[in-house]
Design a protein around this motif. Structure first.
Motif, mmCIF file in Angstrom:
data_model
loop_
_atom_site.group_PDB
_atom_site.id
_atom_site.type_symbol
_atom_site.label_atom_id
_atom_site.label_comp_id
_atom_site.label_asym_id
_atom_site.label_seq_id
_atom_site.Cartn_x
_atom_site.Cartn_y
_atom_site.Cartn_z
ATOM 1 N N GLY A 207 -13.094 13.885 -10.665
ATOM 2 C CA GLY A 207 -14.313 13.115 -10.429
ATOM 3 C C GLY A 207 -14.579 12.960 -8.934
ATOM 4 N N PHE A 208 -13.548 12.612 -8.201
ATOM 5 C CA PHE A 208 -13.676 12.372 -6.758
ATOM 6 C C PHE A 208 -14.039 13.667 -6.018
ATOM 7 N N ILE A 209 -13.322 14.748 -6.346
ATOM 8 C CA ILE A 209 -13.577 16.027 -5.661
ATOM 9 C C ILE A 209 -14.950 16.583 -6.072
ATOM 10 N N LEU B 225 -12.945 15.180 9.058
ATOM 11 C CA LEU B 225 -13.178 13.908 8.371
ATOM 12 C C LEU B 225 -12.081 13.714 7.327
ATOM 13 N N ASP B 226 -11.400 12.571 7.393
ATOM 14 C CA ASP B 226 -10.385 12.251 6.390
ATOM 15 C C ASP B 226 -10.976 11.198 5.458
ATOM 16 N N ILE B 227 -11.241 11.599 4.212
ATOM 17 C CA ILE B 227 -11.882 10.688 3.260
ATOM 18 C C ILE B 227 -10.794 9.894 2.538
ATOM 19 N N GLY B 228 -10.760 8.585 2.750
ATOM 20 C CA GLY B 228 -9.719 7.746 2.154
ATOM 21 C C GLY B 228 -8.438 7.854 2.970
ATOM 22 N N THR B 229 -8.487 7.365 4.181
ATOM 23 C CA THR B 229 -7.384 7.586 5.128
ATOM 24 C C THR B 229 -6.163 6.716 4.832
ATOM 25 N N GLY B 230 -6.377 5.602 4.138
ATOM 26 C CA GLY B 230 -5.260 4.718 3.788
ATOM 27 C C GLY B 230 -4.811 3.858 4.968
ATOM 28 N N THR C 260 -12.289 7.495 6.906
ATOM 29 C CA THR C 260 -12.986 6.475 6.113
ATOM 30 C C THR C 260 -12.066 5.851 5.068
ATOM 31 N N ASP C 261 -12.468 4.669 4.617
ATOM 32 C CA ASP C 261 -11.831 4.060 3.447
ATOM 33 C C ASP C 261 -12.758 2.961 2.918
ATOM 34 N N ILE C 262 -12.475 2.524 1.691
ATOM 35 C CA ILE C 262 -13.280 1.448 1.106
ATOM 36 C C ILE C 262 -12.458 0.166 0.984
ATOM 37 N N ALA D 275 -22.141 7.719 0.342
ATOM 38 C CA ALA D 275 -21.781 9.140 0.432
ATOM 39 C C ALA D 275 -20.353 9.263 0.955
ATOM 40 N N LEU D 276 -19.621 10.236 0.440
ATOM 41 C CA LEU D 276 -18.242 10.418 0.896
ATOM 42 C C LEU D 276 -18.192 11.142 2.247
ATOM 43 N N ILE D 277 -19.224 11.944 2.508
ATOM 44 C CA ILE D 277 -19.276 12.674 3.791
ATOM 45 C C ILE D 277 -20.455 12.124 4.599
ATOM 46 N N THR E 137 -9.067 15.295 2.053
ATOM 47 C CA THR E 137 -8.840 14.078 1.285
ATOM 48 C C THR E 137 -7.602 14.205 0.402
ATOM 49 N N ASN E 138 -6.892 13.093 0.305
ATOM 50 C CA ASN E 138 -5.852 12.964 -0.700
ATOM 51 C C ASN E 138 -6.434 11.935 -1.662
ATOM 52 N N PRO E 139 -7.143 12.392 -2.676
ATOM 53 C CA PRO E 139 -7.943 11.462 -3.483
ATOM 54 C C PRO E 139 -7.088 10.602 -4.405
ATOM 55 N N ARG F 254 0.851 -1.188 0.000
ATOM 56 C CA ARG F 254 0.000 0.000 0.000
ATOM 57 C C ARG F 254 0.890 1.242 0.000
ATOM 58 N N LEU F 255 0.252 2.364 -0.286
ATOM 59 C CA LEU F 255 0.955 3.640 -0.346
ATOM 60 C C LEU F 255 1.755 3.908 0.932
ATOM 61 N N CYS F 256 3.011 4.313 0.730
ATOM 62 C CA CYS F 256 3.814 4.718 1.882
ATOM 63 C C CYS F 256 3.881 6.242 1.846
ATOM 64 N N LYS G 226 -3.747 -0.090 -6.815
ATOM 65 C CA LYS G 226 -4.727 0.478 -7.745
ATOM 66 C C LYS G 226 -5.880 1.202 -7.016
ATOM 67 N N VAL G 227 -6.405 0.589 -5.962
ATOM 68 C CA VAL G 227 -7.539 1.195 -5.245
ATOM 69 C C VAL G 227 -7.163 2.570 -4.681
ATOM 70 N N GLU G 228 -5.892 2.776 -4.446
ATOM 71 C CA GLU G 228 -5.452 4.048 -3.871
ATOM 72 C C GLU G 228 -5.230 5.109 -4.938
HETATM 73 N N1 SAH Z 1 -4.792 9.366 2.963
HETATM 74 C C1 SAH Z 1 -3.773 8.400 2.592
HETATM 75 C C2 SAH Z 1 -4.210 7.514 1.418
HETATM 76 C C3 SAH Z 1 -4.540 8.252 0.155
HETATM 77 S S1 SAH Z 1 -4.814 7.179 -1.254
HETATM 78 C C4 SAH Z 1 -2.509 9.150 2.238
HETATM 79 O O1 SAH Z 1 -2.572 10.354 2.029
HETATM 80 O O2 SAH Z 1 -1.448 8.541 2.182
HETATM 81 C C5 SAH Z 1 -6.554 7.329 -1.503
HETATM 82 C C6 SAH Z 1 -7.363 6.485 -0.539
HETATM 83 O O3 SAH Z 1 -8.742 6.691 -0.831
HETATM 84 C C7 SAH Z 1 -7.125 4.992 -0.662
HETATM 85 O O4 SAH Z 1 -6.840 4.470 0.613
HETATM 86 C C8 SAH Z 1 -8.456 4.448 -1.206
HETATM 87 O O5 SAH Z 1 -8.730 3.150 -0.753
HETATM 88 C C9 SAH Z 1 -9.431 5.463 -0.671
HETATM 89 N N2 SAH Z 1 -10.716 5.567 -1.384
HETATM 90 C C10 SAH Z 1 -10.981 5.424 -2.702
HETATM 91 N N3 SAH Z 1 -12.298 5.591 -2.942
HETATM 92 C C11 SAH Z 1 -12.882 5.885 -1.744
HETATM 93 C C12 SAH Z 1 -14.219 6.166 -1.314
HETATM 94 N N4 SAH Z 1 -15.225 6.183 -2.180
HETATM 95 N N5 SAH Z 1 -14.444 6.414 -0.001
HETATM 96 C C13 SAH Z 1 -13.432 6.402 0.886
HETATM 97 N N6 SAH Z 1 -12.156 6.136 0.539
HETATM 98 C C14 SAH Z 1 -11.882 5.878 -0.748
#
Ligand code: SAH
Length: 470
Positions: free
Chosen positions: A242-244, A126-131, A151-153, A184-186, A201-203, A92-94, A231-233
């Motif tokens: 799209g995400f934002i 709220l951190d969307i996609g926390t990794g 959150t994360d998926i 919902a993302l939020i 978020t770091n999308p 996963r992302l470092c 890939k998911v990241e």
């Molecule tokens: N915040 C971490 C990871 C960023 S990578 C960092 O900055 O290092 C983007 C993250 O978003 C990944 O972990 C991915 O799984 C997550 N993600 C993708 N789609 C998402 C969704 N719909 N809701 C929440 N998280 C999502």
């Protein structure tokens, strides 16, 4: 505040300032964090602080193509600079610490300059996609009295994120929540939360694997290597725009329930598209910045708000790259008057303060020692149109005999609504005295300029008064 210097010449406070009290401690703690990555890292010095890091470097060099070394750098910096313990899976992302830290520093400034309260206040984000690292919530909690929903998926990332929260004893402040891709993302309604202070978020940046591979090739880096991510990241429908945009659509419904919606942006072209969207929807209160990280990778960030508090100019207009593209938000600071130092500054400032206080304001608080004050107004109350309107209103009111009660009610309601909040400061340097104005609150983009005009004439009059010794 006392502190010892570490091998990097940085002042170390016991667990970054814990155990100290009061405002001073908070300020020096903030200064410590602000200065962390302002210079290029000295790997040899860092190795002296952490034997695990010493084991992965050769002399002064760190091999950025070696995933083990890169991961150790992240863990080591989090440990020595933030007293955080983090474990990371190798697929996963470092996260590079300096870049992630930059986002937190900017959020601190954004929140601090858009509140009438103390910077130490409790804040929920709220951190969307926390990794897997859960890095943003960890960095935020290490520095401030913040708490997070993360959150994360991705199942695997969620598992590791929870583990990292536990490792640092932040269970009571960071809530890690699994979501499905179409949720919902939020998730405020889902969590039955009325409002929070910010979202971040770091999308995933890319819209397809091909786009991601292409970008890696351009940077002559192998895809899926250390720090590139799975890939998911990295990939999401429509890429980062799209995400934002999804976050933006949700923000149109949630509006002021979140004070600041924010996002990191990987491409300048995306930033422009997002600003266009904000402008189409007449969202005037926004901020953009650029994260410098001492290497070739550039990142930007954007924040928007439906609420009226305006950020400081350095926070909202923090990127030169955007200057030429016309995407910066309007100014929030201006110098209204400047004169050579001479005469009684105290007398001048008092006279200026009285002139402001004589306006029909909701409130005006002048700090004699700091030579600055904060005021709130229902309208451009210094201007002629407002005075004319007021006069007309008074006349019609006497004619139509409105009930006394109704009048009181109307005035009270009007007084609640601040359309223009401002700060005025008299600054003294060795050569000059200047009068500076900062727009704190409101949506009227013409108000600051108009207020500047008032301040200029009030300053000129204050100079005359001070001369006369009034
Ligand atoms: N915040 C971490 C990871 C960023 S990578 C960092 O900055 O290092 C983007 C993250 O978003 C990944 O972990 C991915 O799984 C997550 N993600 C993708 N789609 C998402 C969704 N719909 N809701 C929440 N998280 C999502």
């Amino acid at each position: 505040m006392e502190g010892t210097e570490d091998a990097l010449g940085r002042t170390q406070h016991s667990k970054a300032g814990t155990g100290s009290h009061g405002k001073l401690a908070k300020e020096s703690k903030d200064a410590y964090f602000r200065n962390l990555y302002t210079k290029a890292p000295d790997f040899k010095a860092i190795a002296l602080l952490d034997p695990e890091f010493a084991a992965v470097i050769k002399g002064r060099e760190l091999n950025f193509n070696d995933p083990i070394a890169v991961m150790q750098l992240t863990k080591t910096l989090l440990k020595v600079d933030f007293d955080l313990r983090v474990e990371l899976p190798d697929d996963r992302l470092c996260p590079p610490v300096a870049n992630r830290h930059n986002y937190i520093l900017w959020l601190k400034d954004l929140l601090d300059t858009t509140s009438y309260d103390d910077p130490g206040r409790k804040v929920v984000g709220l951190d969307i996609g926390t990794g897997a690292s859960c890095i943003y919530p960890l960095l935020g909690c290490a520095q401030r009295a913040w708490s997070f929903i993360a959150t994360d998926i991705d199942e695997k990332s969620l598992e590791w994120a929870k583990r990292n929260v536990k490792l640092n004893d932040f269970d009571s402040r960071i809530q890690v929540i699994g979501r499905r891709p179409d949720d919902a993302l939020i998730p405020l309604d889902h969590l039955k939360i009325d409002s929070i202070d910010f979202t971040m978020t770091n999308p995933p940046f890319y819209e397809s694997e091909e786009a991601m591979v292409k970008s890696a090739q351009e940077k002559s880096r192998p895809p899926f290597a250390a720090c590139t991510g799975a890939k998911v990241e990295m990939v999401t429908q429509g890429g980062e725009v799209g995400f934002i945009s999804r976050i933006f659509e949700e923000s149109l419904v949630l509006r002021g329930r979140v004070q600041w919606y924010t996002a990191m942006v990987g491409f300048l072209s995306s930033l422009r598209r997002i600003v266009d969207t904000l402008r189409e929807h007449k969202i005037d209160n926004y901020a953009i910045t650029e994260f410098y990280q001492g290497n070739k990778t550039r990142r930007w960030a954007i924040a928007w708000s439906f609420r009226p508090l305006r950020p400081a100019q350095s926070v909202a207009r923090g990127t030169k790259a955007a200057l030429s593209r016309g995407i910066l938000p309007v100014m929030t600071e201006t110098v209204a008057y400047k004169m050579p130092l001479g005469g009684s500054v105290g007398g001048f400032a008092e006279s200026l303060s009285s002139a402001i206080g004589a306006l029909d304001l909701i409130s005006w608080h002048w700090d004699r020692e700091r030579l600055e004050g904060i005021g709130r107004a229902v309208d451009k109350v210094w201007g002629r149109p407002w005075r004319r309107r007021k006069k007309r209103e008074m006349e019609t009111e006497t004619e139509t005999e409105t009930s006394e009660q109704g009048k009181v009610k109307k005035l009270a309601a009007e007084e609640q609504k601040c359309a223009f909040g401002f700060k005025v400061a008299v600054r003294v340097t060795r050569e000059h005295v200047s009068v500076e104005a900062r727009w704190l609150e409101g949506h009227d983009e013409t108000a600051l300029e108009s207020f500047r005009g008032f301040l200029k004439s009030a300053s000129e009059k204050a100079v005359e008064d001070a001369k006369k010794g009034v």
